[in-house]
Scaffold this active site. Structure first.
Site, mmCIF file in Angstrom:
data_model
loop_
_atom_site.group_PDB
_atom_site.id
_atom_site.type_symbol
_atom_site.label_atom_id
_atom_site.label_comp_id
_atom_site.label_asym_id
_atom_site.label_seq_id
_atom_site.Cartn_x
_atom_site.Cartn_y
_atom_site.Cartn_z
ATOM 1 N N TYR A 1 0.610 -1.169 -0.275
ATOM 2 C CA TYR A 1 0.110 0.243 -0.022
ATOM 3 C C TYR A 1 0.615 1.017 -0.067
ATOM 4 O O TYR A 1 2.448 1.456 0.099
ATOM 5 C CB TYR A 1 -1.067 -0.185 1.137
ATOM 6 N N TYR B 1 -0.116 -10.523 0.518
ATOM 7 C CA TYR B 1 0.863 -10.003 1.403
ATOM 8 C C TYR B 1 0.646 -10.597 2.738
ATOM 9 O O TYR B 1 -0.755 -10.930 3.122
ATOM 10 C CB TYR B 1 0.701 -8.550 1.298
ATOM 11 N N ARG C 1 -3.307 -11.907 3.364
ATOM 12 C CA ARG C 1 -4.536 -11.695 3.086
ATOM 13 C C ARG C 1 -4.178 -11.960 1.539
ATOM 14 O O ARG C 1 -3.030 -11.739 0.559
ATOM 15 C CB ARG C 1 -3.999 -9.919 3.235
ATOM 16 N N HIS D 1 -7.498 -8.218 -2.111
ATOM 17 C CA HIS D 1 -9.153 -8.021 -1.847
ATOM 18 C C HIS D 1 -8.490 -6.395 -2.282
ATOM 19 O O HIS D 1 -7.832 -5.901 -2.580
ATOM 20 C CB HIS D 1 -9.039 -7.995 -0.213
ATOM 21 N N HIS E 1 -10.797 -2.502 -0.310
ATOM 22 C CA HIS E 1 -11.394 -2.622 -0.026
ATOM 23 C C HIS E 1 -12.581 -1.224 -0.005
ATOM 24 O O HIS E 1 -12.131 -0.507 -1.100
ATOM 25 C CB HIS E 1 -10.245 -1.105 1.352
#
Lengths: 183, 232
Positions: free
Chosen positions: B103, B142, B152, B155, B157
């Protein structure tokens, strides 16, 4: 239809999503809202008292006359055109948040209050609570505050620190835990 | 007009304390949550949050020399309420990792590289039919830095504003056929397999045009339904 399941906000909600003036409800596009400007501030902590950084707080409230800016409020046509009733803040490194807003009037059947919503990493569902004012009026008769066990009601009452300045700390878990609602 | 708020079944909501997700055990209230009567305060809500929040366009993948690395995809979202009525004007915020699973966020200290051509966030308003479209790249998986380590799955959000306070939704969207879906502690915090399925997007059969992106469709249902149709 069944609502889409909630999932945690996670740790990566972008600082950019917390716009610089999103926590200031006292003005809208340069025009001042009616009523008494007030400040609401506090610290958000987890179990053990550690402050939480970058936790998202959103609020929703009536305007100075107790009107919600929404068509379901029968009085919404009289709502203050310069008051959105909504704001967002993120906590800083010390867990502090701040809103500048207008003292809400009493909506029909309710004491003056502000709804709060918390979103954060480790919160699998949004946490919802509400803030009432130390200098009321009408807290004792509020149908939502009365649902909270009497010994915990004080935890939803913001303390008046100075004229127009209130402190409302939020403890997610453990000693002095803030009451939260499940709707 | 009134709005009804059917309580979602518990099995269609995530459990609040998750094994192997330590933060949930320090931040989830211990006391039982308080049930309250719903008044105007909870059944109204902000209709124009976009007047306080600056828009951020839905073109994340870029093009030419500014094209982000990764598989370009198109996300077609539809926001509806529990009655199936599109939520026109719904504000939607979206954020995701890049194709390497990183991110653009000060909290992300993963060793995976940043992509100078990818920011990974959008803020859009749904059209009259509740639709939103985002062109992005497929996020990478990740690792979660916990003692027993888990990953995870890819995905995306979403933060969605419905028409009322109780409709506010924060959720995540997953991709079909990902082996990590079955092990993800956040997705699997929802006990009901059908409810989990509603968090997984649908891959639209590809067209014959090699310049088209892969398209994923996804429906998000926010709380509330109108008891009577709105008056003209």
């Amino acid at each position: 239809m069944i609502p889409t399941p909630e999932q945690t906000l996670g740790p990566f909600f972008l600082p950019r999503f917390v716009d610089a003036d999103a926590n200031d409800l006292t003005q809208l596009e340069g025009r001042r809202a009616r009523g008494e400007p007030i400040e609401i501030h506090g610290v958000v902590t987890e179990e053990g008292g550690a402050p939480l950084e970058n936790l998202i707080v959103e609020i929703w409230q009536a305007d100075a006359a107790g009107i919600f800016r929404h068509p379901l409020d029968p009085r919404h046509r009289e709502a203050d055109p310069d008051f959105l009733g909504w704001g967002r803040a993120a906590t800083d490194r010390e867990g502090r948040y701040l809103f500048r807003t207008i003292r809400p009037g009493a909506p029909a059947g309710r004491a003056p209050h502000i709804n709060l919503m918390l979103m954060y990493s480790g919160l699998m569902r949004i946490l919802k609570t509400a803030l009432f004012f130390e200098d009321g009026p009408g807290n004792d008769a509020d149908p939502v505050l009365r649902c909270v066990p009497p010994e915990r009601r004080g935890l939803l009452v913001a303390r008046r620190e100075a004229p127009g300045r209130y402190r409302f700390d939020i403890r997610l878990r453990g000693e002095g835990e803030t009451p939260f609602f499940d709707d | 007009m009134t709005v009804l708020f059917d309580r979602p079944p518990e099995a269609a909501r995530p459990v609040r304390e998750v094994a192997g997700y330590p933060q949930t055990w320090r931040r989830t209230p211990r006391a039982p949550l308080v049930r309250r009567p719903l008044t105007l305060s909870e059944t109204t809500g902000p209709l124009e949050p976009a007047r306080r929040l600056r828009p951020l366009g839905g073109e994340l993948a870029g093009a030419g020399e500014r094209r982000a690395i990764g598989q370009a995809i198109r996300l077609r979202l539809r926001i509806v309420d529990q009655g199936g009525v599109p939520v026109a004007g719904a504000l939607v915020e979206m954020w995701q990792a890049n194709a390497a699973g990183r991110y653009v966020h000060p909290n992300d200290d993963d060793h995976a590289p940043l992509d100078p051509n990818f920011y990974g966030a959008a803020r859009l308003v749904a059209d009259a039919d509740g639709r939103i479209e985002i062109r992005t790249v497929k996020p990478g998986a990740y690792p979660v830095p916990t003692r027993d380590g888990w990953w995870r799955p890819p995905h995306v959000h979403f933060s969605v504003f419905g028409r009322v306070w109780l409709a506010r939704l924060v959720t995540q969207m997953y991709f079909p056929g990902e082996p990590l879906n079955a092990q993800d502690r956040i997705l699997n915090a929802v006990a009901d397999p059908e409810a989990r399925e509603r968090l997984i997007a649908r891959l639209v059969p590809p067209t014959g045009d090699p310049y088209d992106e892969l398209v994923y469709e996804h429906r998000i249902v926010v709380r509330g339904r109108e008891a009577t149709p709105p008056q003209p």
